[in-house]
Design a protein around this motif. Structure first.
Motif, PDB file in Angstrom:
ATOM      1  N   VAL A 124      53.841 -42.321  22.509  1.00 30.38           N
ATOM      2  CA  VAL A 124      54.442 -41.648  21.567  1.00 30.38           C
ATOM      3  C   VAL A 124      55.438 -40.762  22.152  1.00 30.38           C
ATOM      4  O   VAL A 124      56.648 -40.553  22.038  1.00 30.38           O
ATOM      5  CB  VAL A 124      53.320 -40.451  21.079  1.00 30.38           C
ATOM      6  CG1 VAL A 124      53.725 -39.600  20.578  1.00 30.38           C
ATOM      7  CG2 VAL A 124      52.353 -41.251  19.990  1.00 30.38           C
ATOM      8  N   CYS A 125      54.776 -40.550  23.600  1.00 34.57           N
ATOM      9  CA  CYS A 125      55.449 -39.724  24.575  1.00 34.57           C
ATOM     10  C   CYS A 125      56.501 -39.716  25.935  1.00 34.57           C
ATOM     11  O   CYS A 125      57.517 -39.580  26.220  1.00 34.57           O
ATOM     12  CB  CYS A 125      55.761 -37.796  24.964  1.00 34.57           C
ATOM     13  SG  CYS A 125      54.272 -38.935  25.795  1.00 34.57           S
ATOM     14  N   GLY A 126      55.929 -41.420  25.989  1.00 38.21           N
ATOM     15  CA  GLY A 126      56.207 -42.022  27.477  1.00 38.21           C
ATOM     16  C   GLY A 126      55.378 -41.735  28.481  1.00 38.21           C
ATOM     17  O   GLY A 126      55.552 -41.864  29.344  1.00 38.21           O
ATOM     18  N   GLY A 127      54.683 -40.437  28.648  1.00 35.35           N
ATOM     19  CA  GLY A 127      54.584 -39.916  29.603  1.00 35.35           C
ATOM     20  C   GLY A 127      52.953 -41.119  29.665  1.00 35.35           C
ATOM     21  O   GLY A 127      52.883 -42.192  29.316  1.00 35.35           O
ATOM     22  N   ARG A 128      52.204 -40.641  30.667  1.00 27.54           N
ATOM     23  CA  ARG A 128      51.000 -41.703  31.482  1.00 27.54           C
ATOM     24  C   ARG A 128      49.759 -41.155  30.489  1.00 27.54           C
ATOM     25  O   ARG A 128      49.205 -40.471  30.173  1.00 27.54           O
ATOM     26  CB  ARG A 128      50.656 -40.318  32.355  1.00 27.54           C
ATOM     27  CG  ARG A 128      49.564 -41.614  33.714  1.00 27.54           C
ATOM     28  CD  ARG A 128      49.421 -40.511  34.588  1.00 27.54           C
ATOM     29  NE  ARG A 128      47.792 -41.231  35.034  1.00 27.54           N
ATOM     30  CZ  ARG A 128      46.640 -39.948  35.176  1.00 27.54           C
ATOM     31  NH1 ARG A 128      47.158 -39.197  34.449  1.00 27.54           N
ATOM     32  NH2 ARG A 128      45.682 -40.221  35.594  1.00 27.54           N
ATOM     33  N   GLY A 129      49.724 -42.607  30.525  1.00 33.80           N
ATOM     34  CA  GLY A 129      48.779 -42.888  29.002  1.00 33.80           C
ATOM     35  C   GLY A 129      47.446 -42.700  29.755  1.00 33.80           C
ATOM     36  O   GLY A 129      47.150 -42.789  30.964  1.00 33.80           O
ATOM     37  N   GLU A 130      46.642 -41.843  29.160  1.00 34.90           N
ATOM     38  CA  GLU A 130      45.098 -41.413  29.780  1.00 34.90           C
ATOM     39  C   GLU A 130      43.982 -42.225  28.086  1.00 34.90           C
ATOM     40  O   GLU A 130      42.926 -41.924  28.765  1.00 34.90           O
ATOM     41  CB  GLU A 130      45.184 -40.019  30.038  1.00 34.90           C
ATOM     42  CG  GLU A 130      45.584 -39.661  30.494  1.00 34.90           C
ATOM     43  CD  GLU A 130      45.823 -38.111  30.604  1.00 34.90           C
ATOM     44  OE1 GLU A 130      45.621 -37.022  29.743  1.00 34.90           O
ATOM     45  OE2 GLU A 130      46.667 -37.539  32.229  1.00 34.90           O
ATOM     46  N   GLN A 131      44.391 -42.254  27.295  1.00 31.73           N
ATOM     47  CA  GLN A 131      43.436 -42.579  26.109  1.00 31.73           C
ATOM     48  C   GLN A 131      43.946 -43.417  25.498  1.00 31.73           C
ATOM     49  O   GLN A 131      44.571 -43.740  25.219  1.00 31.73           O
ATOM     50  CB  GLN A 131      42.865 -41.108  25.258  1.00 31.73           C
ATOM     51  CG  GLN A 131      42.707 -39.632  26.214  1.00 31.73           C
ATOM     52  CD  GLN A 131      42.652 -38.424  25.386  1.00 31.73           C
ATOM     53  OE1 GLN A 131      42.168 -38.216  24.571  1.00 31.73           O
ATOM     54  NE2 GLN A 131      41.550 -37.812  27.086  1.00 31.73           N
ATOM     55  N   ILE A 132      42.336 -44.115  24.957  1.00 32.49           N
ATOM     56  CA  ILE A 132      43.449 -44.698  24.015  1.00 32.49           C
ATOM     57  C   ILE A 132      42.600 -44.434  22.387  1.00 32.49           C
ATOM     58  O   ILE A 132      41.680 -43.756  22.257  1.00 32.49           O
ATOM     59  CB  ILE A 132      42.447 -45.742  24.006  1.00 32.49           C
ATOM     60  CG1 ILE A 132      42.615 -47.598  25.323  1.00 32.49           C
ATOM     61  CG2 ILE A 132      42.213 -47.477  22.924  1.00 32.49           C
ATOM     62  CD1 ILE A 132      42.296 -47.776  25.749  1.00 32.49           C
ATOM     63  N   HIS A 133      43.578 -44.736  21.770  1.00 31.08           N
ATOM     64  CA  HIS A 133      44.327 -43.586  20.628  1.00 31.08           C
ATOM     65  C   HIS A 133      43.433 -45.282  19.062  1.00 31.08           C
ATOM     66  O   HIS A 133      44.316 -46.335  19.545  1.00 31.08           O
ATOM     67  CB  HIS A 133      45.026 -43.253  19.489  1.00 31.08           C
ATOM     68  CG  HIS A 133      44.544 -42.903  18.812  1.00 31.08           C
ATOM     69  ND1 HIS A 133      44.257 -41.582  17.893  1.00 31.08           N
ATOM     70  CD2 HIS A 133      45.478 -42.715  17.178  1.00 31.08           C
ATOM     71  CE1 HIS A 133      44.163 -41.678  17.212  1.00 31.08           C
ATOM     72  NE2 HIS A 133      45.365 -42.130  16.669  1.00 31.08           N
TER      73      HIS A 133
END
Length: 79
Positions: free
Chosen positions: A37-46
């Motif tokens: 979505v925002c290009g930040g650090r991915g932490e969770q899987i949706h």
């Protein structure tokens, strides 16, 4: 009284079908690398298709890596 037979379940439960296995989780992380979505650090899987709909299977095509903030926004806005 006859004891109940201990048979293995042939088909996984709905909950088990909706879970992402460790192998699938790693494939999603490798594919997306950052929040989709925002290009930040991915932490969770949706789950793209919700598990509650009965169509939310635990396969890589149904998962996307998002950061915690975007994940909360997705669920608050119901998008």
């Amino acid at each position: 009284m006859v004891p109940k037979p201990n048979h293995k379940r042939r088909k996984p439960t709905r909950k088990q079908r909706g879970e992402f296995s460790a192998k699938v989780r790693q494939a999603i992380v490798d594919r997306d690398e950052n929040c989709r979505v925002c290009g930040g650090r991915g932490e969770q899987i949706h789950h793209v298709m919700p598990k509650g709909s009965g169509k939310g299977r635990g396969v890589s095509e149904n998962g996307m890596l998002v950061c915690a903030r975007c994940h909360a926004d997705i669920h608050m806005n119901n998008n």
